[in-house]
Design a protein around this motif. Structure first.
Motif, PDB file in Angstrom:
ATOM      1  N   ILE A 100       0.826  -1.205   0.000  1.00  0.00           N
ATOM      2  CA  ILE A 100       0.000   0.000   0.000  1.00  0.00           C
ATOM      3  C   ILE A 100       0.861   1.257   0.000  1.00  0.00           C
ATOM      4  CG2 ILE A 100      -1.618   1.372   1.371  1.00  0.00           C
ATOM      5  CD1 ILE A 100      -2.997  -1.175   2.156  1.00  0.00           C
ATOM      6  N   MET A 101       1.927   1.268   0.819  1.00  0.00           N
ATOM      7  CA  MET A 101       2.788   2.441   0.877  1.00  0.00           C
ATOM      8  C   MET A 101       3.424   2.715  -0.480  1.00  0.00           C
ATOM      9  SD  MET A 101       2.751   3.916   3.855  1.00  0.00           S
ATOM     10  CE  MET A 101       4.296   4.770   4.062  1.00  0.00           C
ATOM     11  N   GLN A 102       3.811   1.662  -1.177  1.00  0.00           N
ATOM     12  CA  GLN A 102       4.402   1.836  -2.500  1.00  0.00           C
ATOM     13  C   GLN A 102       3.378   2.367  -3.498  1.00  0.00           C
ATOM     14  OE1 GLN A 102       5.805  -2.199  -2.931  1.00  0.00           O
ATOM     15  NE2 GLN A 102       7.908  -1.639  -2.370  1.00  0.00           N
ATOM     16  N   LYS A 103       2.154   1.856  -3.422  1.00  0.00           N
ATOM     17  CA  LYS A 103       1.096   2.343  -4.305  1.00  0.00           C
ATOM     18  C   LYS A 103       0.786   3.817  -4.027  1.00  0.00           C
ATOM     19  CE  LYS A 103      -1.146  -2.158  -4.864  1.00  0.00           C
ATOM     20  NZ  LYS A 103      -2.358  -2.967  -4.631  1.00  0.00           N
ATOM     21  N   ILE A 104       0.739   4.155  -2.743  1.00  0.00           N
ATOM     22  CA  ILE A 104       0.474   5.550  -2.368  1.00  0.00           C
ATOM     23  C   ILE A 104       1.588   6.450  -2.882  1.00  0.00           C
ATOM     24  CG2 ILE A 104       0.312   7.148  -0.413  1.00  0.00           C
ATOM     25  CD1 ILE A 104      -1.085   4.905   1.129  1.00  0.00           C
ATOM     26  N   LEU A 105       2.834   5.958  -2.773  1.00  0.00           N
ATOM     27  CA  LEU A 105       3.975   6.733  -3.254  1.00  0.00           C
ATOM     28  C   LEU A 105       3.857   6.999  -4.754  1.00  0.00           C
ATOM     29  CD1 LEU A 105       6.746   7.996  -2.748  1.00  0.00           C
ATOM     30  CD2 LEU A 105       7.763   5.749  -3.128  1.00  0.00           C
ATOM     31  N   ILE A 157       5.730  16.930   0.055  1.00  0.00           N
ATOM     32  CA  ILE A 157       4.362  16.416  -0.059  1.00  0.00           C
ATOM     33  C   ILE A 157       4.345  14.896   0.093  1.00  0.00           C
ATOM     34  CG2 ILE A 157       2.433  16.117  -1.669  1.00  0.00           C
ATOM     35  CD1 ILE A 157       2.988  18.883  -2.722  1.00  0.00           C
ATOM     36  N   ILE A 158       5.335  14.223  -0.492  1.00  0.00           N
ATOM     37  CA  ILE A 158       5.402  12.766  -0.384  1.00  0.00           C
ATOM     38  C   ILE A 158       5.584  12.343   1.067  1.00  0.00           C
ATOM     39  CG2 ILE A 158       6.850  10.765  -0.909  1.00  0.00           C
ATOM     40  CD1 ILE A 158       7.258  11.907  -3.684  1.00  0.00           C
ATOM     41  N   ILE A 159       6.483  13.039   1.771  1.00  0.00           N
ATOM     42  CA  ILE A 159       6.722  12.706   3.183  1.00  0.00           C
ATOM     43  C   ILE A 159       5.453  12.898   4.008  1.00  0.00           C
ATOM     44  CG2 ILE A 159       7.941  13.420   5.266  1.00  0.00           C
ATOM     45  CD1 ILE A 159      10.372  14.028   3.508  1.00  0.00           C
ATOM     46  N   ILE A 160       4.793  14.052   3.802  1.00  0.00           N
ATOM     47  CA  ILE A 160       3.559  14.325   4.553  1.00  0.00           C
ATOM     48  C   ILE A 160       2.476  13.311   4.195  1.00  0.00           C
ATOM     49  CG2 ILE A 160       1.680  15.982   4.877  1.00  0.00           C
ATOM     50  CD1 ILE A 160       3.729  18.216   4.466  1.00  0.00           C
ATOM     51  N   ASN A 161       2.367  13.029   2.889  1.00  0.00           N
ATOM     52  CA  ASN A 161       1.347  12.095   2.431  1.00  0.00           C
ATOM     53  C   ASN A 161       1.593  10.690   2.973  1.00  0.00           C
ATOM     54  OD1 ASN A 161      -0.892  11.199   1.115  1.00  0.00           O
ATOM     55  ND2 ASN A 161      -0.096  11.449  -0.946  1.00  0.00           N
ATOM     56  N   LEU A 162       2.850  10.265   2.952  1.00  0.00           N
ATOM     57  CA  LEU A 162       3.182   8.938   3.471  1.00  0.00           C
ATOM     58  C   LEU A 162       2.936   8.860   4.973  1.00  0.00           C
ATOM     59  CD1 LEU A 162       6.447   8.059   1.510  1.00  0.00           C
ATOM     60  CD2 LEU A 162       4.136   7.187   1.122  1.00  0.00           C
ATOM     61  N   TRP A 163       3.261   9.937   5.681  1.00  0.00           N
ATOM     62  CA  TRP A 163       3.046   9.943   7.137  1.00  0.00           C
ATOM     63  C   TRP A 163       1.555   9.859   7.459  1.00  0.00           C
ATOM     64  CZ3 TRP A 163       0.834  13.662  10.511  1.00  0.00           C
ATOM     65  CH2 TRP A 163       1.041  13.415  11.864  1.00  0.00           C
ATOM     66  N   LEU A 164       0.755  10.694   6.745  1.00  0.00           N
ATOM     67  CA  LEU A 164      -0.680  10.655   6.977  1.00  0.00           C
ATOM     68  C   LEU A 164      -1.282   9.313   6.545  1.00  0.00           C
ATOM     69  CD1 LEU A 164      -1.679  14.251   5.782  1.00  0.00           C
ATOM     70  CD2 LEU A 164      -1.562  13.413   8.139  1.00  0.00           C
ATOM     71  N   SER A 165      -0.809   8.798   5.417  1.00  0.00           N
ATOM     72  CA  SER A 165      -1.316   7.519   4.923  1.00  0.00           C
ATOM     73  C   SER A 165      -0.976   6.390   5.873  1.00  0.00           C
ATOM     74  CB  SER A 165      -0.734   7.226   3.535  1.00  0.00           C
ATOM     75  OG  SER A 165      -1.103   8.225   2.624  1.00  0.00           O
ATOM     76  N   ASN A 166       0.213   6.466   6.447  1.00  0.00           N
ATOM     77  CA  ASN A 166       0.613   5.430   7.406  1.00  0.00           C
ATOM     78  C   ASN A 166      -0.283   5.440   8.635  1.00  0.00           C
ATOM     79  OD1 ASN A 166       2.626   3.375   8.358  1.00  0.00           O
ATOM     80  ND2 ASN A 166       2.948   4.915   9.944  1.00  0.00           N
TER      81      ASN A 166
END
Length: 290
Positions: A6-11, A220-229
């Protein structure tokens, strides 16, 4: 995509739109800057050319004015011609390298201060490397009321032929063409310099845009990954662990996920399944005892 976590897909889903957006913005910015740069370049070319044309026309007007008294006072045509020649040879401008030349309508050189050896020679068939019949064209321009002719001419300081612009008028009393000219290679030099300046600005803008775009992309990727996590990956992992524990028969597993989105619905479904399994296991135990 099926084998990605999922994290890879979100990335991927986060990075691709951002990269495309940054690329589109950069393309539009570069296009606009290049368009404005070309407008500036053309404006420089137009302004410098217009200035040179006006100067040439003014010099020829001054020349015509300076020889007018000779034409009005001297009755002998031969004497008048010689006096006009003398007057034309004495006219100079622009650090003394500007001069007035004269040809008759047949192309015979009457006055040429820069190259006196040409006087008396017929140059009507003189052409430059591009095939421009410059003397013939100047004569025609003069006979048609005055005009400009562009051609290539040797420039000693550069050791090669460069563009030159001349303006010619008619001296009808003698059947002559009078003219003068400027080298206009400085226009090309100024245009080239401006073009280089525009290219440097575009290059600087590209580097700056890439740097800023990359920084924004990473942020944005860092924030998005943190929120997604926090919102997706962690709850899903907790539910997966709860399901795994239940598969091992541990029905007392506490489901801590509590949200109102699809993950919350999944947690609620797993919770109901846990209750159902508890009832089934309880009945199985009672049946085995009986």
């Amino acid at each position: 995509m099926k084998n990605l976590k999922i994290m890879q897909k979100i990335l991927i889903l986060t990075a691709i739109p951002l990269i495309l957006t940054v690329a589109a913005i950069m393309s539009v910015s570069i296009y606009q800057m290049r368009t404005l740069g070309m407008q500036e370049v053309e404006q420089i070319r137009y302004t410098m050319m217009a200035s040179k044309q006006e100067s040439l026309r003014n010099y020829m007007e001054i020349t015509a004015t300076s020889i007018r008294p000779i034409l009005e006072t001297e009755s002998d045509i031969y004497t008048a011609r010689e006096k006009v020649k003398t007057a034309l040879r004495s006219i100079s401008y622009g650090d003394d390298d500007g001069y007035i030349f004269a040809f008759d309508y047949e192309g015979v050189t009457k006055v040429h201060p820069a190259k006196p050896e040409l006087e008396g020679k017929n140059l009507i068939n003189l052409v430059d490397v591009n095939g421009v019949r410059l003397i013939e064209d100047l004569v025609n321009a003069a006979r048609n009321g005055g005009g400009y002719v562009s051609y290539l001419w040797d420039k000693p300081s550069k050791g090669r032929e460069v563009p030159k612009l001349s303006y010619a008028i008619a001296l009808k009393e003698f059947g002559w063409m009078l003219g003068t000219g400027f080298y206009i290679d400085d226009i090309d030099d100024a245009v080239l310099l401006k073009q280089q300046e525009v290219d440097e600005k575009i290059q600087t803008m590209m580097i700056l845009s890439l740097s800023v775009g990359l920084a924004i992309l990473i942020l944005i990727i860092i924030i998005n990954l943190w929120l997604s996590n926090r919102a997706l990956v962690k709850p899903i992992r907790e539910l997966a662990e709860s399901a795994r524990q239940m598969s091992l028969g541990k029905m007392d597993t506490v489901i801590t996920v509590n949200s109102k989105d699809e993950i919350g619905e999944l947690a609620d479904a797993i919770g109901r399944m846990q209750k159902s399994l508890k009832v089934i296991f309880k009945k199985l135990k009672q049946t085995s005892r009986n």
